[in-house]
Design an enzyme around this catalytic site. Structure first.
Site, PDB file in Angstrom:
ATOM      1  N   ASP A  75      55.390 -50.253 -49.336  1.00  9.79           N
ATOM      2  CA  ASP A  75      56.216 -48.856 -49.140  1.00  9.79           C
ATOM      3  C   ASP A  75      57.324 -48.950 -48.403  1.00  9.79           C
ATOM      4  N   CYS A  97      54.123 -31.641 -46.302  1.00  9.66           N
ATOM      5  CA  CYS A  97      53.020 -31.041 -45.757  1.00  9.66           C
ATOM      6  C   CYS A  97      52.853 -30.799 -44.333  1.00  9.66           C
ATOM      7  N   TYR A 232      58.219 -23.278 -54.039  1.00 10.68           N
ATOM      8  CA  TYR A 232      57.548 -23.685 -52.743  1.00 10.68           C
ATOM      9  C   TYR A 232      58.451 -23.787 -51.755  1.00 10.68           C
ATOM     10  N   GLU A 236      59.157 -21.727 -48.496  1.00 10.57           N
ATOM     11  CA  GLU A 236      58.667 -21.989 -47.232  1.00 10.57           C
ATOM     12  C   GLU A 236      59.558 -22.307 -46.182  1.00 10.57           C
ATOM     13  N   ARG A 253      68.147 -18.934 -58.277  1.00  8.83           N
ATOM     14  CA  ARG A 253      68.657 -18.842 -59.822  1.00  8.83           C
ATOM     15  C   ARG A 253      68.103 -17.843 -60.816  1.00  8.83           C
ATOM     16  N   ARG A 258      58.112 -19.632 -59.768  1.00 13.03           N
ATOM     17  CA  ARG A 258      57.702 -19.789 -61.349  1.00 13.03           C
ATOM     18  C   ARG A 258      56.560 -20.370 -61.551  1.00 13.03           C
ATOM     19  N   PHE A 260      53.794 -18.961 -60.612  1.00 12.31           N
ATOM     20  CA  PHE A 260      52.578 -18.288 -59.959  1.00 12.31           C
ATOM     21  C   PHE A 260      52.664 -16.733 -60.453  1.00 12.31           C
ATOM     22  N   HIS A 505      31.903 -10.115 -42.194  1.00 17.81           N
ATOM     23  CA  HIS A 505      32.579  -8.983 -41.449  1.00 17.81           C
ATOM     24  C   HIS A 505      33.062  -9.359 -40.202  1.00 17.81           C
TER      25      HIS A 505
HETATM   26  P1  FAD Z   1      54.452 -39.785 -51.917  1.00 17.19           P
HETATM   27  O1  FAD Z   1      53.798 -39.218 -50.656  1.00 17.19           O
HETATM   28  O2  FAD Z   1      55.995 -39.128 -52.161  1.00 17.19           O
HETATM   29  O3  FAD Z   1      54.485 -41.277 -51.434  1.00 17.19           O
HETATM   30  C1  FAD Z   1      55.237 -42.416 -52.191  1.00 17.19           C
HETATM   31  C2  FAD Z   1      55.775 -43.517 -51.511  1.00 17.19           C
HETATM   32  O4  FAD Z   1      56.109 -44.638 -52.121  1.00 17.19           O
HETATM   33  C3  FAD Z   1      56.995 -42.960 -50.539  1.00 17.19           C
HETATM   34  O5  FAD Z   1      57.066 -43.375 -49.253  1.00 17.19           O
HETATM   35  C4  FAD Z   1      58.240 -43.722 -51.159  1.00 17.19           C
HETATM   36  O6  FAD Z   1      59.137 -44.021 -50.398  1.00 17.19           O
HETATM   37  C5  FAD Z   1      57.350 -45.205 -51.594  1.00 17.19           C
HETATM   38  N1  FAD Z   1      58.216 -45.771 -52.686  1.00 17.19           N
HETATM   39  C6  FAD Z   1      58.825 -45.373 -53.860  1.00 17.19           C
HETATM   40  N2  FAD Z   1      59.351 -46.290 -54.480  1.00 17.19           N
HETATM   41  C7  FAD Z   1      58.836 -47.209 -53.980  1.00 17.19           C
HETATM   42  C8  FAD Z   1      58.934 -48.622 -54.492  1.00 17.19           C
HETATM   43  N3  FAD Z   1      59.631 -49.136 -55.448  1.00 17.19           N
HETATM   44  N4  FAD Z   1      58.546 -49.670 -53.700  1.00 17.19           N
HETATM   45  C9  FAD Z   1      57.850 -49.279 -52.465  1.00 17.19           C
HETATM   46  N5  FAD Z   1      57.915 -48.039 -52.137  1.00 17.19           N
HETATM   47  C10 FAD Z   1      58.161 -47.169 -52.848  1.00 17.19           C
HETATM   48  N6  FAD Z   1      51.473 -30.710 -51.017  1.00 17.19           N
HETATM   49  C11 FAD Z   1      50.161 -30.222 -50.739  1.00 17.19           C
HETATM   50  O7  FAD Z   1      49.169 -30.200 -51.005  1.00 17.19           O
HETATM   51  N7  FAD Z   1      50.444 -29.125 -49.610  1.00 17.19           N
HETATM   52  C12 FAD Z   1      51.540 -28.878 -48.850  1.00 17.19           C
HETATM   53  O8  FAD Z   1      51.363 -27.872 -47.894  1.00 17.19           O
HETATM   54  C13 FAD Z   1      52.894 -29.602 -49.344  1.00 17.19           C
HETATM   55  N8  FAD Z   1      53.752 -29.140 -48.955  1.00 17.19           N
HETATM   56  C14 FAD Z   1      55.050 -29.945 -49.088  1.00 17.19           C
HETATM   57  C15 FAD Z   1      56.270 -29.854 -48.613  1.00 17.19           C
HETATM   58  C16 FAD Z   1      57.432 -30.306 -48.895  1.00 17.19           C
HETATM   59  C17 FAD Z   1      58.808 -29.889 -48.285  1.00 17.19           C
HETATM   60  C18 FAD Z   1      57.195 -31.298 -50.028  1.00 17.19           C
HETATM   61  C19 FAD Z   1      58.465 -32.214 -50.214  1.00 17.19           C
HETATM   62  C20 FAD Z   1      55.951 -31.415 -50.515  1.00 17.19           C
HETATM   63  C21 FAD Z   1      54.876 -30.942 -50.099  1.00 17.19           C
HETATM   64  N9  FAD Z   1      53.835 -31.248 -50.846  1.00 17.19           N
HETATM   65  C22 FAD Z   1      52.538 -30.541 -50.208  1.00 17.19           C
HETATM   66  C23 FAD Z   1      53.638 -32.122 -51.857  1.00 17.19           C
HETATM   67  C24 FAD Z   1      53.237 -33.531 -51.356  1.00 17.19           C
HETATM   68  O9  FAD Z   1      53.849 -34.023 -50.404  1.00 17.19           O
HETATM   69  C25 FAD Z   1      52.894 -34.622 -52.503  1.00 17.19           C
HETATM   70  O10 FAD Z   1      52.233 -33.849 -53.746  1.00 17.19           O
HETATM   71  C26 FAD Z   1      52.566 -35.994 -51.968  1.00 17.19           C
HETATM   72  O11 FAD Z   1      52.945 -36.565 -51.079  1.00 17.19           O
HETATM   73  C27 FAD Z   1      52.561 -36.865 -53.329  1.00 17.19           C
HETATM   74  O12 FAD Z   1      51.835 -37.909 -52.782  1.00 17.19           O
HETATM   75  P2  FAD Z   1      52.349 -39.488 -53.701  1.00 17.19           P
HETATM   76  O13 FAD Z   1      51.347 -40.292 -53.120  1.00 17.19           O
HETATM   77  O14 FAD Z   1      52.189 -39.166 -55.202  1.00 17.19           O
HETATM   78  O15 FAD Z   1      53.668 -39.624 -53.398  1.00 17.19           O
HETATM   79  P1  NDP Z   2      60.125 -26.696 -57.921  1.00 14.71           P
HETATM   80  O1  NDP Z   2      60.303 -27.793 -59.186  1.00 14.71           O
HETATM   81  O2  NDP Z   2      58.736 -25.928 -57.976  1.00 14.71           O
HETATM   82  O3  NDP Z   2      61.096 -25.419 -58.082  1.00 14.71           O
HETATM   83  C1  NDP Z   2      62.582 -25.663 -58.303  1.00 14.71           C
HETATM   84  C2  NDP Z   2      63.251 -24.265 -57.620  1.00 14.71           C
HETATM   85  O4  NDP Z   2      64.723 -24.495 -57.679  1.00 14.71           O
HETATM   86  C3  NDP Z   2      62.999 -23.192 -58.808  1.00 14.71           C
HETATM   87  O5  NDP Z   2      62.975 -21.867 -58.126  1.00 14.71           O
HETATM   88  C4  NDP Z   2      64.195 -23.389 -59.793  1.00 14.71           C
HETATM   89  O6  NDP Z   2      64.823 -22.187 -60.266  1.00 14.71           O
HETATM   90  C5  NDP Z   2      65.442 -23.973 -58.787  1.00 14.71           C
HETATM   91  N1  NDP Z   2      66.283 -24.778 -59.373  1.00 14.71           N
HETATM   92  C6  NDP Z   2      66.045 -25.783 -60.096  1.00 14.71           C
HETATM   93  N2  NDP Z   2      67.461 -25.977 -60.595  1.00 14.71           N
HETATM   94  C7  NDP Z   2      68.260 -25.466 -59.796  1.00 14.71           C
HETATM   95  C8  NDP Z   2      69.695 -25.532 -59.739  1.00 14.71           C
HETATM   96  N3  NDP Z   2      70.361 -26.416 -60.292  1.00 14.71           N
HETATM   97  N4  NDP Z   2      70.342 -24.601 -59.125  1.00 14.71           N
HETATM   98  C9  NDP Z   2      69.587 -23.827 -58.497  1.00 14.71           C
HETATM   99  N5  NDP Z   2      68.390 -23.527 -58.674  1.00 14.71           N
HETATM  100  C10 NDP Z   2      67.515 -24.410 -58.972  1.00 14.71           C
HETATM  101  O7  NDP Z   2      60.555 -27.388 -56.800  1.00 14.71           O
HETATM  102  P2  NDP Z   2      60.223 -27.374 -55.300  1.00 14.71           P
HETATM  103  O8  NDP Z   2      61.477 -28.393 -54.828  1.00 14.71           O
HETATM  104  O9  NDP Z   2      60.256 -26.135 -54.526  1.00 14.71           O
HETATM  105  O10 NDP Z   2      58.862 -28.242 -54.820  1.00 14.71           O
HETATM  106  C11 NDP Z   2      58.095 -29.475 -55.589  1.00 14.71           C
HETATM  107  C12 NDP Z   2      56.958 -29.407 -55.580  1.00 14.71           C
HETATM  108  O11 NDP Z   2      56.419 -30.026 -54.595  1.00 14.71           O
HETATM  109  C13 NDP Z   2      56.208 -28.243 -56.096  1.00 14.71           C
HETATM  110  O12 NDP Z   2      55.956 -28.031 -57.420  1.00 14.71           O
HETATM  111  C14 NDP Z   2      54.927 -28.384 -55.352  1.00 14.71           C
HETATM  112  O13 NDP Z   2      54.042 -28.684 -56.138  1.00 14.71           O
HETATM  113  C15 NDP Z   2      55.115 -29.413 -54.233  1.00 14.71           C
HETATM  114  N6  NDP Z   2      55.073 -28.507 -52.961  1.00 14.71           N
HETATM  115  C16 NDP Z   2      54.034 -28.118 -52.441  1.00 14.71           C
HETATM  116  C17 NDP Z   2      53.925 -27.281 -51.382  1.00 14.71           C
HETATM  117  C18 NDP Z   2      52.589 -26.722 -50.989  1.00 14.71           C
HETATM  118  O14 NDP Z   2      51.473 -26.995 -51.334  1.00 14.71           O
HETATM  119  N7  NDP Z   2      52.503 -25.597 -50.146  1.00 14.71           N
HETATM  120  C19 NDP Z   2      54.908 -27.256 -50.589  1.00 14.71           C
HETATM  121  C20 NDP Z   2      56.183 -27.734 -51.228  1.00 14.71           C
HETATM  122  C21 NDP Z   2      56.271 -28.218 -52.230  1.00 14.71           C
HETATM  123  P3  NDP Z   2      64.106 -21.911 -61.758  1.00 14.71           P
HETATM  124  O15 NDP Z   2      62.798 -21.222 -61.688  1.00 14.71           O
HETATM  125  O16 NDP Z   2      65.174 -20.797 -62.482  1.00 14.71           O
HETATM  126  O17 NDP Z   2      63.735 -23.007 -62.682  1.00 14.71           O
END
Ligand code: FAD
Ligand code: NDP
Length: 530
Positions: A75, A97, A232, A236, A253, A258, A260, A505
């Site tokens: 990692d 998350c 999302y 958020e 945009r 999208r 939902f 309730h």
């Molecule tokens: P990751 O957790 O991204 O882990 C991948 C790891 O691999 C990273 O540490 C990376 O640095 C490492 N890595 C990459 N390439 C290499 C390499 N070549 N060698 C060594 N290490 C490497 N999901 C939810 O269910 N609920 C939520 O509320 C939620 N909120 C989110 C909020 C935000 C702002 C974001 C960005 C995401 C959120 N998600 C949420 C999505 C969730 O975080 C991801 O779906 C989840 O972390 C994916 O897990 P993963 O194991 O696929 O990858």
């Molecule tokens: P998404 O891919 O879900 O959405 C991207 C957003 O950015 C859309 O509104 C899209 O608009 C817009 N967009 C894309 N390209 C451009 C551009 N060039 N200029 C302006 N707007 C643009 O990405 P997120 O980054 O929000 O989240 C990634 C994923 O992480 C989610 O799909 C989700 O699965 C996970 N996540 C889960 C959370 C949770 O469980 N609560 C919280 C946060 C993330 P358009 O609709 O026009 O394409």
């Protein structure tokens, strides 16, 4: 590198000691005598190498080790454009998350403080200390980073804080932050590298703007903030920033959220707007210029040029946060060396067993064309390890995955949106039951424009005994409510089953047990008091 294995027979198991002759370093994890061991017919350093120590990779590695596999996890976090970096645990723990839910909670506390006054408490909602919130959240995360490392050691998983790339289908080369290299061989590989936020091709974007990878550890108060994107992450972040008193604008945009349910997405937008978030819609960023540089404890001043309804405009912000989607960096692991096929967006096609086109390489989590959610990454990692090392046949089910958007008005959903259901089954076959509801704990609030947003919807298939296709909930504790009802959907629950269920309730979840107004009827969905 020479790997020598000394096998030790015990009554219960056969365990081995792996001694790797390599300058100055022995592998750390040595299975104890009482650990289960797998039968092996190879001579690689490890049974399994996992690339990525996030939600999916760690779950897979620990499960595989539990069943006796000798496992290594790589990692490594490449710093962001703004040089932010973090520890083991991946996106969810460090920049996803967990800090998101904690900042969301901070903002909800603001609302609850106002309720508290109406419940008789002497509290005021004067100001919010960004530094204190970030400090406490980062302390929690660092504690978790440490716990993960201890946990891996206890579970006999070798961990290298190194970036791994393929040399051939059984070999990776890894490099640490000081540039030291290592070569490791393994029988099987699991790719779990997750994704990273995209930057648009807009002048100044990666120079001056941040992403979700930076916001949760930002040293200074973000100041006036523009969130670009409307899914999302953007909504958020905009929600919790506004909730803690930050002047917040969202540049949209096209549509909100999208994929939902559109009724629910628009209600979220309406609620946020009523709460003070500004929306520029439709709009696109064109240029970002720095007027005043950031210091250690103050935000920069940035001029953002954007289009709004086709007209060019500009405004000054302190923080610009891009949340426009994420991309797996599959191209960075030297995929050509093993002939790994992947899509232009970095996603990796797999079969139902998460096997890629390379016969010893699997992929899980955000790398797949599936919802990007932590529980799904964990599920896919754990079930894969059980199939590989414990004889299981259980596959990950990617259908009816519950999710919650933690906007100020929380939104939980599982199954199809109304639009998706109509597109799939035809309008005549779809019935939609819906209603507004009032959370009892909110009745102390003065009547306001924020009333009338708590909403619930069931989308059912008339042609299939009113089987529930989609459940949507807007209101407090959406994750807790939707997670439970998700079981009903995977078990094929019908509207009659929901009607049979006796609600609790006074709770919000009971709204799903008494729904009798169809959208088709056009009848009022105003809340009736109990
Ligand atoms: P990751 O957790 O991204 O882990 C991948 C790891 O691999 C990273 O540490 C990376 O640095 C490492 N890595 C990459 N390439 C290499 C390499 N070549 N060698 C060594 N290490 C490497 N999901 C939810 O269910 N609920 C939520 O509320 C939620 N909120 C989110 C909020 C935000 C702002 C974001 C960005 C995401 C959120 N998600 C949420 C999505 C969730 O975080 C991801 O779906 C989840 O972390 C994916 O897990 P993963 O194991 O696929 O990858
Ligand atoms: P998404 O891919 O879900 O959405 C991207 C957003 O950015 C859309 O509104 C899209 O608009 C817009 N967009 C894309 N390209 C451009 C551009 N060039 N200029 C302006 N707007 C643009 O990405 P997120 O980054 O929000 O989240 C990634 C994923 O992480 C989610 O799909 C989700 O699965 C996970 N996540 C889960 C959370 C949770 O469980 N609560 C919280 C946060 C993330 P358009 O609709 O026009 O394409």
């Amino acid at each position: 590198m020479i790997a020598i294995r000394v096998y030790r027979a015990t009554l219960k198991t056969v365990s081995y000691l792996s001694i790797t002759a390599k300058v100055g370093r022995f592998y750390s994890a040595v299975p104890a005598d009482d650990m289960p061991q797998i039968e092996r017919s190879h001579d690689y350093n490890f049974d399994l190498a996992v690339l990525g120590g996030g939600s999916g990779g760690l779950a897979c590695a620990k499960e595989a080790a539990k069943h006796g596999a000798k496992v290594v996890v790589f990692d490594f976090v490449q710093p962001t454009a703004q040089k932010t970096t973090w520890g083991i645990g991946g996106t969810c723990l460090n920049v996803g998350c967990i800090p998101k839910k904690l900042m969301h909670t901070a903002s909800i506390y603001g609302e609850l403080m106002e309720d508290a006054q109406n419940y008789g408490w002497d509290v005021t909602r004067n100001s919010h200390d960004w530094g204190k919130m970030v400090g406490n959240i980062q302390n929690h995360i660092k504690g978790q980073n440490w716990k993960i490392r201890v946990d891996l050691r206890e579970k006999n998983v070798t961990y290298y804080n190194e970036y791994a790339t393929f040399v051939d289908k059984h070999t990776v080369k890894s490099v640490n932050k000081r540039g030291a290299e290592r070569t490791v061989t393994a029988d099987k590989f699991v790719l779990a590298m997750g994704g990273r936020p995209n930057y648009p091709d807009v002048p100044g974007a990666s120079d001056f703007a941040i992403t979700s990878d930076d916001i949760f550890s930002l040293k200074y108060h973000p100041g006036k903030t523009l969130c670009v994107g409307a899914s999302y992450i953007s909504l958020e972040c905009a929600g919790f920033l506004n909730g803690i008193g930050v002047d917040t604008t969202v540049l949209v945009r096209s549509i909100l959220l999208r994929g939902f349910d559109s009724d629910c997405s628009e209600k979220i937008g309406g609620y946020m707007e009523q709460s003070g978030v500004k929306f520029i819609r439709p709009g696109l960023p064109k240029k970002i210029e720095c007027i005043k540089e950031a210091t250690a404890d103050t935000a920069p001043e940035l001029r953002v040029t954007y289009t709004h309804n086709g007209e060019e405009k500009s405004d000054i912000y302190n923080t610009v946060l891009f949340a426009i989607g994420r991309k797996p960096l599959t191209d960075k692991i030297n995929p050509e060396s093993i002939g790994l096929k992947y899509d232009p967006n970095g996603k990796i096609p797999v079969n139902e067993e998460e096997l890629t086109n390379v016969d010893n390489v699997y992929a899980i989590g955000d790398l797949l064309n599936a919802p990007e959610l932590t529980p799904l990454a964990i599920q896919s990692g754990r079930l894969l390890a059980k199939r590989l090392y414990a004889g299981s046949k259980i596959l990950t089910d990617y259908v009816n995955v519950p999710t919650t958007v933690f906007t100020p008005l929380e939104y939980g959903s599982v199954g199809l949106s109304e639009d998706q259901a109509i597109a799939k089954y035809g309008e005549d076959n779809i019935e939609v039951y819906h209603t507004l509801h009032t959370p009892t704990e909110q009745v102390v609030r003065e009547p306001s424009e924020l009333d009338g947003y708590n909403y619930a919807k069931l989308v059912v298939n008339i042609a299939d005994n009113e089987c529930i296709l989609g459940l949507h909930y807007l209101g407090p504790n959406a994750g807790e409510i939707t997670g439970g009802f998700g079981l009903g959907l995977i078990m094929g629950a019908t509207k009659t089953d929901f009607d049979r269920l006796v609600g609790i309730h006074p709770t919000c979840s009971e709204v799903f047990t008494t729904m009798n107004i169809t959208k088709r009827s056009g009848n009022s969905i105003d809340v009736e008091d109990c």
